[in-house]
Design a protein around this motif. Structure first.
Motif, PDB file in Angstrom:
ATOM      1  N   MET A 156       0.836  -1.192   0.000  1.00  0.00           N
ATOM      2  CA  MET A 156       0.000   0.000   0.000  1.00  0.00           C
ATOM      3  C   MET A 156       0.880   1.254   0.000  1.00  0.00           C
ATOM      4  O   MET A 156       1.802   1.369   0.815  1.00  0.00           O
ATOM      5  N   PRO A 157       0.632   2.189  -0.916  1.00  0.00           N
ATOM      6  CA  PRO A 157       1.467   3.397  -0.963  1.00  0.00           C
ATOM      7  C   PRO A 157       1.302   4.244   0.289  1.00  0.00           C
ATOM      8  O   PRO A 157       0.294   4.173   0.987  1.00  0.00           O
ATOM      9  N   ASP A 158       2.314   5.030   0.562  1.00  0.00           N
ATOM     10  CA  ASP A 158       2.276   5.963   1.684  1.00  0.00           C
ATOM     11  C   ASP A 158       1.689   7.287   1.201  1.00  0.00           C
ATOM     12  O   ASP A 158       1.731   7.599   0.002  1.00  0.00           O
ATOM     13  N   PHE A 193      -5.336   3.364   0.229  1.00  0.00           N
ATOM     14  CA  PHE A 193      -5.922   2.030   0.315  1.00  0.00           C
ATOM     15  C   PHE A 193      -6.608   1.665  -0.999  1.00  0.00           C
ATOM     16  O   PHE A 193      -6.445   0.555  -1.522  1.00  0.00           O
ATOM     17  N   ALA A 194      -7.361   2.606  -1.566  1.00  0.00           N
ATOM     18  CA  ALA A 194      -8.062   2.361  -2.830  1.00  0.00           C
ATOM     19  C   ALA A 194      -7.083   2.047  -3.956  1.00  0.00           C
ATOM     20  O   ALA A 194      -7.358   1.194  -4.812  1.00  0.00           O
ATOM     21  N   MET A 195      -5.924   2.698  -3.956  1.00  0.00           N
ATOM     22  CA  MET A 195      -4.926   2.451  -4.992  1.00  0.00           C
ATOM     23  C   MET A 195      -4.453   0.999  -4.951  1.00  0.00           C
ATOM     24  O   MET A 195      -4.286   0.357  -5.990  1.00  0.00           O
ATOM     25  N   GLN A 196      -4.256   0.473  -3.753  1.00  0.00           N
ATOM     26  CA  GLN A 196      -3.834  -0.925  -3.677  1.00  0.00           C
ATOM     27  C   GLN A 196      -4.964  -1.872  -4.068  1.00  0.00           C
ATOM     28  O   GLN A 196      -4.729  -2.899  -4.707  1.00  0.00           O
ATOM     29  N   ILE A 197      -6.189  -1.508  -3.712  1.00  0.00           N
ATOM     30  CA  ILE A 197      -7.328  -2.365  -4.062  1.00  0.00           C
ATOM     31  C   ILE A 197      -7.508  -2.454  -5.578  1.00  0.00           C
ATOM     32  O   ILE A 197      -7.758  -3.527  -6.126  1.00  0.00           O
ATOM     33  N   THR A 249      -3.671  -7.097  -6.638  1.00  0.00           N
ATOM     34  CA  THR A 249      -2.641  -8.135  -6.643  1.00  0.00           C
ATOM     35  C   THR A 249      -3.040  -9.299  -5.742  1.00  0.00           C
ATOM     36  O   THR A 249      -3.866  -9.150  -4.846  1.00  0.00           O
ATOM     37  N   GLU A 250      -2.434 -10.437  -5.974  1.00  0.00           N
ATOM     38  CA  GLU A 250      -2.741 -11.640  -5.190  1.00  0.00           C
ATOM     39  C   GLU A 250      -2.207 -11.551  -3.762  1.00  0.00           C
ATOM     40  O   GLU A 250      -2.733 -12.173  -2.848  1.00  0.00           O
ATOM     41  N   ILE A 251      -1.135 -10.785  -3.575  1.00  0.00           N
ATOM     42  CA  ILE A 251      -0.553 -10.580  -2.242  1.00  0.00           C
ATOM     43  C   ILE A 251      -0.526  -9.085  -1.976  1.00  0.00           C
ATOM     44  O   ILE A 251      -0.029  -8.307  -2.791  1.00  0.00           O
ATOM     45  N   MET A 252      -1.100  -8.665  -0.843  1.00  0.00           N
ATOM     46  CA  MET A 252      -1.180  -7.245  -0.491  1.00  0.00           C
ATOM     47  C   MET A 252      -0.572  -7.023   0.888  1.00  0.00           C
ATOM     48  O   MET A 252      -0.909  -7.745   1.840  1.00  0.00           O
ATOM     49  N   MET A 253       0.294  -6.026   0.994  1.00  0.00           N
ATOM     50  CA  MET A 253       0.887  -5.677   2.279  1.00  0.00           C
ATOM     51  C   MET A 253       0.510  -4.253   2.644  1.00  0.00           C
ATOM     52  O   MET A 253       0.538  -3.354   1.781  1.00  0.00           O
ATOM     53  N   MET A 254       0.156  -4.058   3.913  1.00  0.00           N
ATOM     54  CA  MET A 254      -0.339  -2.761   4.359  1.00  0.00           C
ATOM     55  C   MET A 254       0.261  -2.429   5.725  1.00  0.00           C
ATOM     56  O   MET A 254       0.159  -3.229   6.659  1.00  0.00           O
ATOM     57  N   ASP A 255       0.856  -1.245   5.819  1.00  0.00           N
ATOM     58  CA  ASP A 255       1.451  -0.789   7.072  1.00  0.00           C
ATOM     59  C   ASP A 255       0.585   0.328   7.634  1.00  0.00           C
ATOM     60  O   ASP A 255       0.501   1.406   7.053  1.00  0.00           O
ATOM     61  N   GLU A 256      -0.087   0.064   8.764  1.00  0.00           N
ATOM     62  CA  GLU A 256      -0.973   1.031   9.426  1.00  0.00           C
ATOM     63  C   GLU A 256      -2.036   1.570   8.457  1.00  0.00           C
ATOM     64  O   GLU A 256      -2.212   2.765   8.276  1.00  0.00           O
ATOM     65  N   VAL A 257      -2.782   0.641   7.851  1.00  0.00           N
ATOM     66  CA  VAL A 257      -3.798   1.003   6.858  1.00  0.00           C
ATOM     67  C   VAL A 257      -4.898   1.880   7.449  1.00  0.00           C
ATOM     68  O   VAL A 257      -5.495   2.698   6.740  1.00  0.00           O
ATOM     69  N   MET A 258      -5.190   1.747   8.750  1.00  0.00           N
ATOM     70  CA  MET A 258      -6.309   2.469   9.350  1.00  0.00           C
ATOM     71  C   MET A 258      -5.929   3.832   9.933  1.00  0.00           C
ATOM     72  O   MET A 258      -6.769   4.497  10.551  1.00  0.00           O
ATOM     73  N   ASN A 259      -4.692   4.248   9.763  1.00  0.00           N
ATOM     74  CA  ASN A 259      -4.229   5.515  10.348  1.00  0.00           C
ATOM     75  C   ASN A 259      -5.101   6.689   9.937  1.00  0.00           C
ATOM     76  O   ASN A 259      -5.368   6.896   8.745  1.00  0.00           O
ATOM     77  N   GLY A 260      -5.545   7.480  10.919  1.00  0.00           N
ATOM     78  CA  GLY A 260      -6.263   8.722  10.637  1.00  0.00           C
ATOM     79  C   GLY A 260      -7.692   8.548  10.189  1.00  0.00           C
ATOM     80  O   GLY A 260      -8.311   9.509   9.726  1.00  0.00           O
ATOM     81  N   LEU A 261      -8.240   7.327  10.315  1.00  0.00           N
ATOM     82  CA  LEU A 261      -9.603   7.076   9.852  1.00  0.00           C
ATOM     83  C   LEU A 261     -10.584   7.045  11.017  1.00  0.00           C
ATOM     84  O   LEU A 261     -10.263   6.575  12.109  1.00  0.00           O
ATOM     85  N   ASP A 262     -11.818   7.534  10.764  1.00  0.00           N
ATOM     86  CA  ASP A 262     -12.852   7.477  11.795  1.00  0.00           C
ATOM     87  C   ASP A 262     -13.427   6.065  11.849  1.00  0.00           C
ATOM     88  O   ASP A 262     -13.195   5.243  10.950  1.00  0.00           O
ATOM     89  N   PRO A 263     -14.161   5.725  12.926  1.00  0.00           N
ATOM     90  CA  PRO A 263     -14.673   4.352  13.087  1.00  0.00           C
ATOM     91  C   PRO A 263     -15.503   3.857  11.906  1.00  0.00           C
ATOM     92  O   PRO A 263     -15.428   2.671  11.553  1.00  0.00           O
ATOM     93  N   ASN A 264     -16.260   4.735  11.276  1.00  0.00           N
ATOM     94  CA  ASN A 264     -17.079   4.315  10.144  1.00  0.00           C
ATOM     95  C   ASN A 264     -16.212   3.843   8.987  1.00  0.00           C
ATOM     96  O   ASN A 264     -16.469   2.798   8.372  1.00  0.00           O
ATOM     97  N   ASN A 265     -15.160   4.603   8.671  1.00  0.00           N
ATOM     98  CA  ASN A 265     -14.274   4.213   7.579  1.00  0.00           C
ATOM     99  C   ASN A 265     -13.428   2.992   7.935  1.00  0.00           C
ATOM    100  O   ASN A 265     -13.068   2.204   7.058  1.00  0.00           O
ATOM    101  N   VAL A 266     -13.098   2.833   9.208  1.00  0.00           N
ATOM    102  CA  VAL A 266     -12.397   1.625   9.646  1.00  0.00           C
ATOM    103  C   VAL A 266     -13.244   0.397   9.342  1.00  0.00           C
ATOM    104  O   VAL A 266     -12.750  -0.621   8.836  1.00  0.00           O
ATOM    105  N   GLU A 267     -14.543   0.482   9.615  1.00  0.00           N
ATOM    106  CA  GLU A 267     -15.434  -0.644   9.345  1.00  0.00           C
ATOM    107  C   GLU A 267     -15.587  -0.901   7.839  1.00  0.00           C
ATOM    108  O   GLU A 267     -15.643  -2.048   7.398  1.00  0.00           O
TER     109      GLU A 267
END
Length: 303
Positions: free
Chosen positions: A82-84, A142-146, A150-168
């Protein structure tokens, strides 16, 4: 599939990764949990070949390793990170970023509009990313990686800065991708959320990966064998030790005391409930050891 074979990474005298060997399978969602500086990002950088290990090898799909530049190109056709937010171009729109990633990975362009809709990005995706808030930028990354799909996806702190609704919302998309057979590896500090959807969770200790089930037996099983009591008095702890010597006690840095029962028998649970109420303890709950509990137990700190 990823096979990590005897990977070590050392910076000077510090061994960040220490002879790690493990296999991650397609259709798994792997959670990596640890304080900063203990190896989560280092491991992901090795898996992406952004960092050369001091020792060891990474094998993809039982056949490909980073043994040549041509192999790296082949691997990165089905492996993505996932891009930074710092990777975004402020003069381009979100949609232009999505088209760029879909084109680079030759994925289905229909995924762009589907992902925009799923992440509720329609009202801002055509604006330049330089106008985005931190949460909007994170959703775009996150959308860019989606859309790369790819068959294998790696994500470092994907939920950073997101409100509970977007986390879900993101959690739901991750579960859909897992169901499609994707292998997803996530490093995260949002432990409550990670615990809900990860198939396996690993903590880091002295450069090693430690399965959460090795720290607390049966951690991944939803069995009610723990009572969580807030700010229990020391005198009461001693009373419980005397009356119930078979119950293991652990007190976290958050002042939460865990009472681990040998079984989840209704009679024992009822007896303990009555005992606690009799001693004027009302702030307690039954359940399993949470990932937050486990983190506090293992690292002696609270997130």
């Amino acid at each position: 599939m990823i096979q990590i074979q005897n990977i070590s990474v050392q910076f000077g005298d510090k061994k960040v990764l220490n002879d790690i060997s493990i296999t991650f399978e397609q259709g798994e969602l792997i959670g990596l949990v640890a304080p900063n500086g203990t190896g989560k990002s280092t491991l992901m950088n090795v898996l992406m070949n952004y960092l050369q290990p001091t020792k060891g090898n990474v094998l993809f799909d039982n056949r490909l390793s980073y043994s040549s530049k041509s192999n790296e190109v082949k691997i990165h056709q089905f492996v993505s990170m996932m891009p930074d937010q710092s990777d975004l171009y402020n003069h381009l729109s979100g949609r232009e970023h999505l088209k760029m990633f879909a084109t680079m990975w030759k994925s289905d362009m229909k995924l762009i509009d589907e992902t925009i809709a799923a992440l509720n990005m329609g009202h801002y995706v055509n604006k330049k990313t330089g106008t985005y808030s931190l949460g909007m930028r994170q959703r775009l990354c996150f959308a860019m990686q989606i859309v790369a799909n790819t068959e294998i996806m790696m994500m470092d702190e994907v939920m950073n800065g997101l409100d509970p609704n977007n986390v879900e919302i993101i959690s739901k998309i991750l579960m859909q991708k897992k169901a499609e057979g994707k292998l997803i590896i996530i490093a995260s500090h949002l432990l409550d959320n990670l615990e809900k959807y990860a198939d396996r969770i690993f903590l880091f200790n002295e450069g090693k990966l430690v399965d959460a089930n090795e720290i607390v037996e049966g951690f991944s099983k939803a069995t009610i064998k723990t009572i969580r009591v807030k700010k229990m008095h020391e005198k009461l702890k001693e009373t419980i030790k005397t009356k119930y010597p078979f119950i293991e006690q652990q007190t976290l840095v958050s002042e939460m005391t865990l009472l681990h029962l040998p079984s989840s028998e209704p009679q024992l649970l009822s007896e303990l409930t009555a005992f606690l109420v009799e001693h004027h303890v009302v702030d307690f709950a039954f359940g399993k050891v949470t990932l937050n509990d486990l983190y506090a137990l293992y690292y002696h700190e609270v997130i």
